[in-house]
Design an enzyme around this catalytic site. Structure first.
Site, PDB file in Angstrom:
ATOM      1  N   TRP A 101       0.785  -1.190  -0.068  1.00 36.35           N
ATOM      2  CA  TRP A 101       0.166  -0.070   0.219  1.00 36.35           C
ATOM      3  C   TRP A 101       0.800   1.305  -0.018  1.00 36.35           C
ATOM      4  O   TRP A 101       0.590   2.234  -0.874  1.00 36.35           O
ATOM      5  CB  TRP A 101      -1.056  -0.139   1.161  1.00 36.35           C
ATOM      6  CG  TRP A 101      -2.094  -0.953   0.988  1.00 36.35           C
ATOM      7  CD1 TRP A 101      -2.220  -2.071   1.607  1.00 36.35           C
ATOM      8  CD2 TRP A 101      -3.099  -0.863  -0.017  1.00 36.35           C
ATOM      9  NE1 TRP A 101      -3.349  -2.721   1.165  1.00 36.35           N
ATOM     10  CE2 TRP A 101      -3.973  -2.060  -0.252  1.00 36.35           C
ATOM     11  CE3 TRP A 101      -3.257  -0.251  -1.315  1.00 36.35           C
ATOM     12  CZ2 TRP A 101      -4.859  -2.335  -0.905  1.00 36.35           C
ATOM     13  CZ3 TRP A 101      -4.423  -0.383  -2.184  1.00 36.35           C
ATOM     14  CH2 TRP A 101      -5.250  -1.452  -2.104  1.00 36.35           C
ATOM     15  N   ASP A 172      -1.570   6.605   6.088  1.00 39.09           N
ATOM     16  CA  ASP A 172      -2.663   5.957   5.553  1.00 39.09           C
ATOM     17  C   ASP A 172      -2.842   4.847   7.022  1.00 39.09           C
ATOM     18  O   ASP A 172      -2.097   3.928   7.011  1.00 39.09           O
ATOM     19  CB  ASP A 172      -2.133   5.163   4.440  1.00 39.09           C
ATOM     20  CG  ASP A 172      -3.043   4.231   4.019  1.00 39.09           C
ATOM     21  OD1 ASP A 172      -4.259   4.065   4.467  1.00 39.09           O
ATOM     22  OD2 ASP A 172      -3.100   3.506   2.671  1.00 39.09           O
ATOM     23  N   LYS A 196     -12.541  -1.286   6.312  1.00 41.82           N
ATOM     24  CA  LYS A 196     -11.844  -2.096   6.926  1.00 41.82           C
ATOM     25  C   LYS A 196     -12.312  -1.887   8.400  1.00 41.82           C
ATOM     26  O   LYS A 196     -12.931  -3.093   8.927  1.00 41.82           O
ATOM     27  CB  LYS A 196     -10.361  -2.037   6.983  1.00 41.82           C
ATOM     28  CG  LYS A 196      -9.717  -2.360   5.627  1.00 41.82           C
ATOM     29  CD  LYS A 196      -9.946  -1.633   4.294  1.00 41.82           C
ATOM     30  CE  LYS A 196      -9.392  -2.590   3.128  1.00 41.82           C
ATOM     31  NZ  LYS A 196      -8.173  -1.383   2.546  1.00 41.82           N
TER      32      LYS A 196
HETATM   33  C1  LIG Z   1      -7.665  -1.223   1.413  1.00 41.55           C
HETATM   34  C2  LIG Z   1      -6.529  -0.124   1.384  1.00 41.55           C
HETATM   35  C3  LIG Z   1      -6.203   0.846   0.600  1.00 41.55           C
HETATM   36  C4  LIG Z   1      -7.149   0.998  -0.443  1.00 41.55           C
HETATM   37  O1  LIG Z   1      -8.450   1.388  -0.299  1.00 41.55           O
HETATM   38  P1  LIG Z   1      -9.367   1.818  -1.312  1.00 41.55           P
HETATM   39  O2  LIG Z   1     -10.643   2.533  -0.506  1.00 41.55           O
HETATM   40  O3  LIG Z   1      -9.810   0.647  -1.903  1.00 41.55           O
HETATM   41  O4  LIG Z   1      -8.899   2.836  -2.106  1.00 41.55           O
HETATM   42  C5  LIG Z   1      -5.248   1.703   0.754  1.00 41.55           C
HETATM   43  N1  LIG Z   1      -4.429   1.599   2.038  1.00 41.55           N
HETATM   44  C6  LIG Z   1      -4.504   0.589   2.858  1.00 41.55           C
HETATM   45  C7  LIG Z   1      -3.514   0.405   4.029  1.00 41.55           C
HETATM   46  C8  LIG Z   1      -5.526  -0.401   2.579  1.00 41.55           C
HETATM   47  O5  LIG Z   1      -5.718  -1.410   3.558  1.00 41.55           O
END
Ligand SMILES: *Cc1c(COP(=O)(O)O)cnc(C)c1O
Length: 361
Positions: A101, A172, A196
């Site tokens: 990511w 993030d 999540k």
């Molecule tokens: C799932 C995830 C993403 C991507 O998320 P989207 O909402 O599908 O764009 C980015 N960073 C992390 C750490 C993730 O777990």
């Protein structure tokens, strides 16, 4: 109908209590005569929903007034672009790459402007964090970007390892936000896709220090300008109303659990018993991540004999344990044990894993 234990990485399990409440309120929200999906985002009913959601989130995370809370769309992936679009302001930014990511975030930012990789652990298969000596920081960077929980590789930066580097820290937190206490004041910007640990997909949360608002060049699209979104209470245009409502119910559920310190303790116990089962399996299962940065939310593991993978998944499913297949880039298995996955689910998984290893080992 029966619900099974769901270990999906995302969109992921939601607290059953929250789903039941949403069901009960679906057709007629609090006497409004319609569902949340069918009401104006500018009416008094929805205004009360979004204001309560923000207040509850601020209380849970201890978000100070000098931070704006934005309820956006486009997922964390849109933030990979929106962050440099807003914050680079003609300068350079640093990225620490610790898994898929943060690597994606770095690559997307390269499309927008001048960014550098301050450290990467790719050569060691993203199974550890870089050491302090390995991180080469630019003291003049517009910001430093990290992914505090790598959902695919199962690498988490423990809260106590977040250090002040003198430049705004952008994180993030998509897959572990709200999993435990965090000192928001260490960060310039925190972002997370909702699916999540917050609510349904379609909602993206951004928590941004107000000093970082208004830095965007004039030519970026209005809808991507954090300052414009903040001025308009996330309602420059129609926000993802149902997602915000669901997130609000999850925030209230978290408060009923006792807040982030309480959920942190449960998450610690869940992770502990699962890693103990893996480490205690005499190599039948392995997790390759350095124990000091193993994720408490996403637990990837492989079977010694990959030929048993299909059996493992089929038997797990028959035992009521869903979505354990690992991400295609790393293979094997992954159990995502977010806030909404109860201790009983992890216990059921551990019991299954022990039994499977005994029978097939
Ligand atoms: C799932 C995830 C993403 C991507 O998320 P989207 O909402 O599908 O764009 C980015 N960073 C992390 C750490 C993730 O777990």
């Amino acid at each position: 109908m029966s619900r099974i234990w769901n270990f999906s990485a995302g969109p992921a399990a939601l607290p059953e209590e929250v789903l039941a409440q949403a069901r009960d309120e679906l057709l007629d929200w609090h006497g409004a005569g319609c569902s949340v999906m069918e009401m104006s985002h500018r009416g008094k009913e929805f205004t009360s929903i979004i204001e309560q959601a923000e207040a509850d989130l601020r209380e849970l995370m201890g978000i100070p007034e000098q931070y704006a809370v934005l309820f956006l769309q486009g997922g964390a992936t849109q933030q990979f672009a929106q962050i440099p679009l807003n914050l680079l302001a003609g300068r350079s930014a640093d990225y620490v790459v610790t898994g898929s990511w943060s690597k994606k975030a770095f690559k997307e930012a390269q499309r927008v402007g001048n960014v550098r990789c301050a450290a990467t652990t790719e050569a060691s298969g993203f199974t550890r964090l870089p050491t302090a000596e390995e991180i080469k920081l630019d003291p003049f960077a517009a910001y430093l970007h990290v992914c505090t929980n790598e959902t695919i590789h199962g690498v988490e930066i423990p809260a106590q390892r977040i250090a002040d580097t003198g430049v705004p820290l952008v994180a993030d937190m998509s897959s572990h936000i709200l999993s435990g206490p965090v000192n928001v004041e260490k960060f310039g910007l925190i972002y997370a896709g909702a699916q999540k640990n917050i609510g349904p997909s379609g909602l993206t949360l951004v928590i941004i220090h107000r000093d970082l608002l208004g830095m965007a060049p004039l030519n970026i699209p209005t809808v991507l300008d954090y300052a414009v979104m903040a001025e308009n209470g996330s309602m420059l245009n129609t926000p993802p109303t149902f997602g915000i409502y669901m997130a609000g119910l999850v925030f209230q559920w978290l408060k009923r659990q006792g807040g982030l310190a309480a959920i942190d303790a449960v998450n610690g116990e869940k992770a502990q018993i699962l890693y103990a089962a893996i480490d205690g399996s005499n190599g039948f299962y392995t997790n390759p991540v350095d124990p000091d940065c193993r994720s408490r939310m996403n637990v990837p593991f492989v079977l010694r004999d990959a030929a048993l993978d299909a059996d493992f998944l089929a038997e797990a499913k028959a035992a009521g344990l869903l979505a354990l297949k690992g991400h295609k880039s790393v293979g094997g298995m992954r159990a995502s044990i977010y806030n909404a996955v109860p201790l009983a689910a992890v216990q059921a998984l551990v019991d299954f894993m022990n039994d499977f290893a005994r029978r097939k080992g």
